[in-house]
Motif scaffolding. Structure first.
Motif, PDB file in Angstrom:
ATOM      1  N   UNK A  97      -5.447   0.050  -0.695  1.00  0.00           N
ATOM      2  CA  UNK A  97      -5.066   0.963   0.564  1.00  0.00           C
ATOM      3  C   UNK A  97      -5.214   0.018   1.803  1.00  0.00           C
ATOM      4  N   UNK A  98      -4.532  -1.079   1.351  1.00  0.00           N
ATOM      5  CA  UNK A  98      -4.516  -2.121   2.565  1.00  0.00           C
ATOM      6  C   UNK A  98      -3.358  -1.614   3.693  1.00  0.00           C
ATOM      7  N   UNK A  99      -3.329  -2.077   4.639  1.00  0.00           N
ATOM      8  CA  UNK A  99      -2.211  -2.275   5.680  1.00  0.00           C
ATOM      9  C   UNK A  99      -0.971  -2.948   5.106  1.00  0.00           C
ATOM     10  N   UNK A 100       0.007  -2.476   5.383  1.00  0.00           N
ATOM     11  CA  UNK A 100       1.426  -3.317   5.056  1.00  0.00           C
ATOM     12  C   UNK A 100       1.619  -4.612   5.738  1.00  0.00           C
ATOM     13  N   UNK A 101       1.583  -5.649   4.962  1.00  0.00           N
ATOM     14  CA  UNK A 101       1.698  -6.843   5.551  1.00  0.00           C
ATOM     15  C   UNK A 101       2.898  -7.641   4.855  1.00  0.00           C
ATOM     16  N   UNK A 102       3.834  -8.061   5.884  1.00  0.00           N
ATOM     17  CA  UNK A 102       5.121  -8.698   5.306  1.00  0.00           C
ATOM     18  C   UNK A 102       4.777  -9.768   4.371  1.00  0.00           C
ATOM     19  N   UNK A 103       3.844 -10.520   4.721  1.00  0.00           N
ATOM     20  CA  UNK A 103       3.669 -11.657   3.797  1.00  0.00           C
ATOM     21  C   UNK A 103       3.347 -11.273   2.260  1.00  0.00           C
ATOM     22  N   UNK A 104       2.684 -10.229   2.018  1.00  0.00           N
ATOM     23  CA  UNK A 104       2.262 -10.004   0.755  1.00  0.00           C
ATOM     24  C   UNK A 104       2.835  -8.811  -0.098  1.00  0.00           C
ATOM     25  N   UNK A 105       3.587  -7.854   0.815  1.00  0.00           N
ATOM     26  CA  UNK A 105       4.051  -6.737   0.484  1.00  0.00           C
ATOM     27  C   UNK A 105       5.597  -6.593   0.777  1.00  0.00           C
ATOM     28  N   UNK A 106       6.179  -6.041  -0.251  1.00  0.00           N
ATOM     29  CA  UNK A 106       7.736  -6.008  -0.061  1.00  0.00           C
ATOM     30  C   UNK A 106       7.928  -4.678   0.310  1.00  0.00           C
ATOM     31  N   UNK A 107       8.608  -4.341   1.496  1.00  0.00           N
ATOM     32  CA  UNK A 107       9.077  -2.757   1.927  1.00  0.00           C
ATOM     33  C   UNK A 107       9.795  -2.230   0.868  1.00  0.00           C
ATOM     34  N   UNK A 108       9.140  -1.125   0.462  1.00  0.00           N
ATOM     35  CA  UNK A 108       9.898  -0.227  -0.561  1.00  0.00           C
ATOM     36  C   UNK A 108      10.346  -0.994  -1.890  1.00  0.00           C
ATOM     37  N   UNK A 109       9.652  -1.851  -2.207  1.00  0.00           N
ATOM     38  CA  UNK A 109       9.703  -2.711  -3.656  1.00  0.00           C
ATOM     39  C   UNK A 109       9.113  -1.861  -4.481  1.00  0.00           C
ATOM     40  N   UNK A 110       8.210  -0.958  -4.408  1.00  0.00           N
ATOM     41  CA  UNK A 110       7.738  -0.316  -5.432  1.00  0.00           C
ATOM     42  C   UNK A 110       7.016   0.827  -4.800  1.00  0.00           C
ATOM     43  N   UNK A 111       6.619   2.046  -5.407  1.00  0.00           N
ATOM     44  CA  UNK A 111       6.028   3.171  -4.932  1.00  0.00           C
ATOM     45  C   UNK A 111       4.506   2.629  -5.225  1.00  0.00           C
ATOM     46  N   UNK A 112       3.697   3.503  -4.277  1.00  0.00           N
ATOM     47  CA  UNK A 112       2.483   3.033  -4.346  1.00  0.00           C
ATOM     48  C   UNK A 112       1.850   2.547  -2.964  1.00  0.00           C
ATOM     49  N   UNK A 113       0.600   2.344  -3.152  1.00  0.00           N
ATOM     50  CA  UNK A 113       0.001   1.930  -1.825  1.00  0.00           C
ATOM     51  C   UNK A 113      -0.193   0.410  -1.759  1.00  0.00           C
ATOM     52  N   UNK A 114      -0.312  -0.254  -0.782  1.00  0.00           N
ATOM     53  CA  UNK A 114      -0.320  -1.992  -0.701  1.00  0.00           C
ATOM     54  C   UNK A 114      -1.696  -2.312  -1.192  1.00  0.00           C
ATOM     55  N   UNK A 115      -1.849  -3.367  -1.981  1.00  0.00           N
ATOM     56  CA  UNK A 115      -3.198  -3.858  -2.336  1.00  0.00           C
ATOM     57  C   UNK A 115      -2.990  -5.297  -2.098  1.00  0.00           C
ATOM     58  N   UNK A 116      -4.182  -6.013  -2.399  1.00  0.00           N
ATOM     59  CA  UNK A 116      -4.493  -7.534  -2.093  1.00  0.00           C
ATOM     60  C   UNK A 116      -5.239  -8.019  -3.427  1.00  0.00           C
ATOM     61  N   UNK A 117      -5.143  -8.859  -3.690  1.00  0.00           N
ATOM     62  CA  UNK A 117      -5.763  -9.734  -4.748  1.00  0.00           C
ATOM     63  C   UNK A 117      -5.976 -10.977  -4.023  1.00  0.00           C
TER      64      UNK A 117
END
Length: 151
Positions: A97-117
């Motif tokens: 449930x992370x905030x969207x970050x362009x560096x790690x998340x691709x907008x609309x690349x997949x369903x679900x909520x953003x995560x970070x490892x």
């Protein structure tokens, strides 16, 4: 002879491998299972100490996954001829449930909520090597997911 500077590449490759869709546990995507566990425990993140797996698991169901991650790390270190004595600490954190970050998340690349490892390894000399990757995840649901063959 291996050099401690190889930790930089090992951390990057290992974190990328953990983030990969092929990272599965019992035939299902491991990150989805961790997301479900975090949701059930009302946590936003799960941290695993890869050097002391037996002593830090939140639940018994997390221990087999943590042990398999640790085994993969040791295998990668052995392939580089790096002794485990060169590790002071090795921790991986899965944050959901992370905030969207362009560096790690691709907008609309997949369903679900953003995560970070975030994988962080500290050498015996005190150098810290850290790598973060991310994506989108839905909690594990066997009714909607297809299990890998062989299970």
């Amino acid at each position: 002879m291996a050099r401690r500077s190889e930790f930089k590449g090992i951390v990057r490759n290992f974190a990328h491998m953990l983030n990969n869709r092929n990272n599965d546990h019992l035939g299902y995507w491991a990150i989805g299972q961790l997301c479900l566990l975090a949701q059930q425990e009302n946590n936003s993140s799960i941290s695993i100490n890869l050097l002391e797996v037996e002593h830090n698991c939140v639940k018994n169901c997390l221990e087999p996954l943590a042990k398999s991650i640790r085994k993969l790390l040791i295998k990668m270190l052995n392939s580089h001829k790096i002794p485990s004595s060169w590790l002071k600490s090795a921790n991986v954190t899965f944050s959901f449930n992370e905030q969207y970050q362009k560096r790690y998340h691709y907008w609309r690349s997949a369903l679900g909520s953003p995560y970070l490892i975030t994988l962080e390894i500290t050498s015996d000399l005190g150098m810290v090597y850290k790598q973060t990757f991310g994506g989108n995840v839905n909690p594990h649901d066997p009714r909607r997911e297809q299990r890998r063959a062989g299970f």
